[in-house]
Every structure is written in C-alpha cells, then in structure tokens.
Design a protein around this motif. Sequence first.
Motif, short mmCIF file in Angstrom:
data_model
loop_
_atom_site.label_atom_id
_atom_site.label_comp_id
_atom_site.label_asym_id
_atom_site.label_seq_id
_atom_site.Cartn_x
_atom_site.Cartn_y
_atom_site.Cartn_z
N PRO A 190 31.15 15.14 61.67
CA PRO A 190 32.54 15.59 61.50
C PRO A 190 33.47 14.99 62.55
O PRO A 190 34.65 14.77 62.29
N VAL A 191 32.94 14.70 63.74
CA VAL A 191 33.76 14.11 64.80
C VAL A 191 34.28 12.74 64.37
O VAL A 191 35.46 12.41 64.55
N VAL A 192 33.41 11.94 63.77
CA VAL A 192 33.82 10.61 63.31
C VAL A 192 34.87 10.74 62.21
O VAL A 192 35.87 10.02 62.19
N LEU A 193 34.65 11.67 61.28
CA LEU A 193 35.61 11.85 60.19
C LEU A 193 36.99 12.18 60.71
O LEU A 193 37.99 11.68 60.19
N ARG A 194 37.05 13.00 61.73
CA ARG A 194 38.36 13.42 62.26
C ARG A 194 39.05 12.28 63.02
O ARG A 194 40.26 12.30 63.18
N GLN A 221 43.95 14.04 53.52
CA GLN A 221 43.82 13.74 54.94
C GLN A 221 43.70 15.01 55.78
O GLN A 221 42.81 15.15 56.61
N GLY A 222 44.61 15.96 55.56
CA GLY A 222 44.56 17.20 56.32
C GLY A 222 43.30 17.99 56.05
O GLY A 222 42.74 18.62 56.94
N LYS A 223 42.83 17.93 54.82
CA LYS A 223 41.63 18.67 54.46
C LYS A 223 40.39 18.05 55.09
O LYS A 223 39.43 18.76 55.44
N ILE A 224 40.38 16.73 55.24
CA ILE A 224 39.26 16.09 55.92
C ILE A 224 39.20 16.54 57.37
O ILE A 224 38.14 16.82 57.93
N ARG A 225 40.36 16.63 58.01
CA ARG A 225 40.38 17.02 59.42
C ARG A 225 39.98 18.49 59.60
O ARG A 225 39.30 18.84 60.56
N SER A 226 40.39 19.33 58.66
CA SER A 226 40.10 20.77 58.81
C SER A 226 38.76 21.17 58.21
O SER A 226 38.22 22.22 58.55
N SER A 227 38.24 20.36 57.31
CA SER A 227 37.03 20.75 56.57
C SER A 227 36.01 19.61 56.55
O SER A 227 35.37 19.36 55.54
N ALA A 228 35.87 18.92 57.68
CA ALA A 228 35.07 17.70 57.73
C ALA A 228 33.64 17.91 57.27
O ALA A 228 33.06 17.07 56.56
N GLU A 229 33.02 19.02 57.65
CA GLU A 229 31.61 19.25 57.33
C GLU A 229 31.37 19.23 55.83
O GLU A 229 30.34 18.73 55.36
N ALA A 230 32.30 19.77 55.06
CA ALA A 230 32.11 19.86 53.61
C ALA A 230 32.08 18.48 52.96
O ALA A 230 31.44 18.29 51.93
#
Length: 568
Positions: A315-319, A352-361
């Motif tokens: 998730p860190v990389v995704l954010r 984009q915002g959903k990736i940052r807030s929900s990266a694990e999913a």
Amino acid sequence: MKIRKISIKNFRGIKELDWSLPAAEIFCLIGKGDSSKSTILEALRYAFYPQWNPIFTDADFYQCKVDNGIVIEVTLGDLTPEFCSDQKYGHHQRGWDKATQKLTDESDDHLESVLTVRLTIGKELEPKWIVVTDRTPEGVLFKQADRAKVSVGLIGAFSEKQLSWAAGTALAKLTEAQSLNELLATASRTARTSLDADRLVTLKNFDAAAVKSEGIAKLLGVPVTTSYQAHLDLNSINLKAGGLALHDGDMPLRQLGLGSRRMLLCGIQQVGLDEGHITLFDEVEFGLEPHRISRLIKHVREDKRGQYFLTTHSPVVLRELTINELYVVHSKAGNVQIIAASSDSLKEHEVQGKIRSSAEAFLAKKVVVCEGATEVGFLRGFDDHQVGKGGDPFSYHGVALLNAGGAGNVKGLAKAFKGLCYDVAVLADADAPKLFSPVDEEELKKLKVNVYAWSDMLSLEERAFQDLPWPSVVTSLKLAQDDLKFPVYDNVRSKLQKDLDKDLNKWIESPELKTAIGRAAKDSGWFKDITRGDKWFATISPAFADPEFSKKDTAVKLASLWTWASDV
C-alpha cells in the motif's frame, strides 16, 4: 527504446495476454497474488535476454503443455538510428499510432516506427528470437548483441550477480569491454606467480607429495619432462567476468541489505546507460522502509530516459504513485487482462483518492465494500467463525474488507472497483436512504455488484438485535456494559421510554425491547470500530447454531455473502 505493445502466449501462468501501452515511462502492475505480474516481467526479460543460452524447462509452458509453444512478442518504439538502418532491421519496421494504441504492418509518416521482436520456444526447449512483420512472418534473426543493446534489466529478489561484471549486467555495459578479458587473464597468471614465489614455505608439504608422485610415475613408465610440483591450475582459477564484483573497500557490495542492493542497481541502470534503458523492478518494496520507498519512487519518476515496469503488493508504493502509473492485473483461467486505473470510464469515480485511502483493497481479487468499521469488524468475526467450522478464510479467496467510511461513500467505491474489473460486494445499512437508497442498490446490482442491505430499512445493530435469540442479546448487553464500559441501562432506557429494571439479567424479551436495544447500540456506538465489531460477533456466534436464527435476515445475508466470497 520504449515498449509499445506486449503479447504473451502459453508462458508459465499466462495462457494469453495482449496489452497495448500508452506513451509513458512508469507502469506499476498491481492486483492480487498469482495474477502473473512477475511473469510479465520475466517474459520481457527473456524477450531481450542478453546471452545466447537461457535455460527453459517444461514448467515454463502454460500448465506444462509443451505442445502449445511459448510465444512472446514485444513491440519496440523510440528506436535508435542503428536499428532503423537497412543493414539492421529497417526493412522490418512497422507503424504505431500513439493516439489509438494500434499497430499497423506498414510504417507511415504520421506513425511511430516500431519493431516487433518475437521469442518462440517449442517442445525442444530451444529459444529463437526474430524480428517479424505480417508481410515477412518468417522474420529475420534478432541477434544477441542487439538484444543486449535494448538494455533490459531485471531487479528481482536475487540481485547479487547484478553487482558484478557478468555478461548482460549494467556494470558490464558501463565497462570498456576490450580491456576486461585481458585484465582478468592477467589476474589469473599473477595469482599463480604469487604462490610460486614463496614455494619453500607455503607449498612444502604439497611438493613433498608431488615428489612421491613423480617416483611412482617413473616406476610405472610415465614420462617426466622436468619434475613434479604443486601449482595452481590456470584453468581452475581462470577468472570470468562475473568474478569481478563491486566492492566498498574490501567488502563486496553483494553483502549489502536487499533493499540497498536493489536501490543501487536501479541507480546504476539509470545513470550509466547513455542510450536509455528498460528496468523491470519486481516487488519494488522488498527490503525498503517507507521513507526509502518514497525516495526510490521519486528517483524513478525523475528518470526520463528509462521505462520502468514495477510490481508491488505494498500500500505504501500505491500511495506514492499517481493514478496514471497504476495498472490492475487480473487473471482468469490463464487469460490475463490489464486495466489502466486512469481509464476514461473511471474518471467520474475519483479513483486516485480511493487508491490513496483504500490501497489495501486494490491488491485483492474481491472487495467487500463495508459501510463502516462496525461492518468490517463484524465480518472479521464472521470469517473467524467460518474458519472454525472448517471453511477457508476470506484471505484464501483473495477477499478484502474495505471500510467505506459512511453510507454516502458506498456506491462510488463499489462502482470504482467494479470499473477496474474487481469482483465487488456491498454490505450496508438500509436506515439512511438519503445516503444509500434502494435506487442506489438497484444501480449497483445492474453492474453485477452483490448488495447485502438489511431488510426493513434497519442498521446492522437494529437488524441483528431483532433477529438474535434472547441469550445472545443478553451476552451482547453484557459485552457492551462490562467489557466496553457503556452505560447500557441509560442508553436503552432513553430509547424505550418505559420503566426498566437496572439489572439487565431481569429484562424480559419483547419485540419492543429488542428494538430499543438495537437503536441504543447504533446511536451510542457500542460496536462502532473494527475491534469492538469483531468482539461482538464472537460473542453472538453461538446463535448461528440455532436453526431458527439461520432463517433470519442477518444469518441469511451473511451466508449468501460467504457463498459469493467462496465462489472461485
């Protein structure tokens, strides 16, 4: 040079993949495990393998079926003048339309000139590289030296070799090749001479054995030209290019930590290759702390000469990445599909915002969009309950539980994940139609999103307390009062508006009281976080053995959700 199109057939877990790439420098592949992300990188590495003898086995074929040959085709753009010359591959150029991402067999003025490299491996396990067009399907040999010039480097879990001057490494490409072999041969001879200089001390016992061997030779009639002695065998100590490695003082850099080695290799690949490079970075987060991941991604983004293909489960990389750099990989029965997170059809969903807030999913296969933390905790408890009965956990089926943070976010999140071809379900309350309405529910169902909303326009707490047998209601009350320290009597009394014994053990079951308890639990937030929701389910789990409760809305919808999650 840059990759424009990738086609893979029958390679490892990939039965078929066809991916046309936009003009970009960074492609980060995300998705659940076993979706063939790493296999895509390996295919690219083999398509431009800098040596002549890669080893393949039957296991490299899809389902080990060697009768179906491996075919890897990669279309290259941004070509060097050398590759475009008639003496090389000029007669085999094709056209690439960057706007439509379409390949045509003839090059044209308004199209980018590209070459399609095809690697084939048949049952004999012999690789063959050719440059092909539709008009010349027999192709022309793509030489080993030219494969090396594309400068494709894989940074994987095992990267020690890359910090040596072995064939095909970035360090070898940085070195004046004409002096390297002579240098290593001289080093071999020097080692032999150095040992011989102190023979009387260092080789005394070995020479004694040699003298005895000489006597035996003469006895048996074996000719002796001068005399036997111990010496280094030049063939045995012949230093290869891989024997020369990068050191920090006397310490070989292969002893650095995994993350440090990989960051160093990434930098060498970028800085040292004047004509650009294609870097394949598998599981970019391995061995790196979050702050070093951030620094590495910044380094990658600033490199405009290279093209990067990354994979990640972090998730860190995704954010750290933008939506334009993310590509979701799905695999079903070997058919692999890659979807850009920046697809035009997804712009309305603010991915984009959903990736940052929900990266694990985004790293899962299936997503349950839960209205809030209570639902997430409740389903975690339900998962433990099912595993205790012998079922496979949500994680086995690649299911992620996502906290939407409120009913108003449920529909948007569900549509965003569905637009990226995830399997999606929704678990939501039905008590706030202004935020999540029956119309919203129907809209999601038309998109093939499974929606589980409690009947009679109730919240989870209200529905559960209506359905639970009285002993489970009492244990829930005790959990809230004794363990979670809520003023249960006051909370329920304010909803009931009737006299109520302060000893909850003396409360008598009634529909009216159950309704009051459900409202009190919801409004007072008895179970309004993941931990408390999980504890609550563990407290009421014995109710699921009750035949009558199994017919109630709570149990029926949870059973249906479990069936959806378990369906492969």
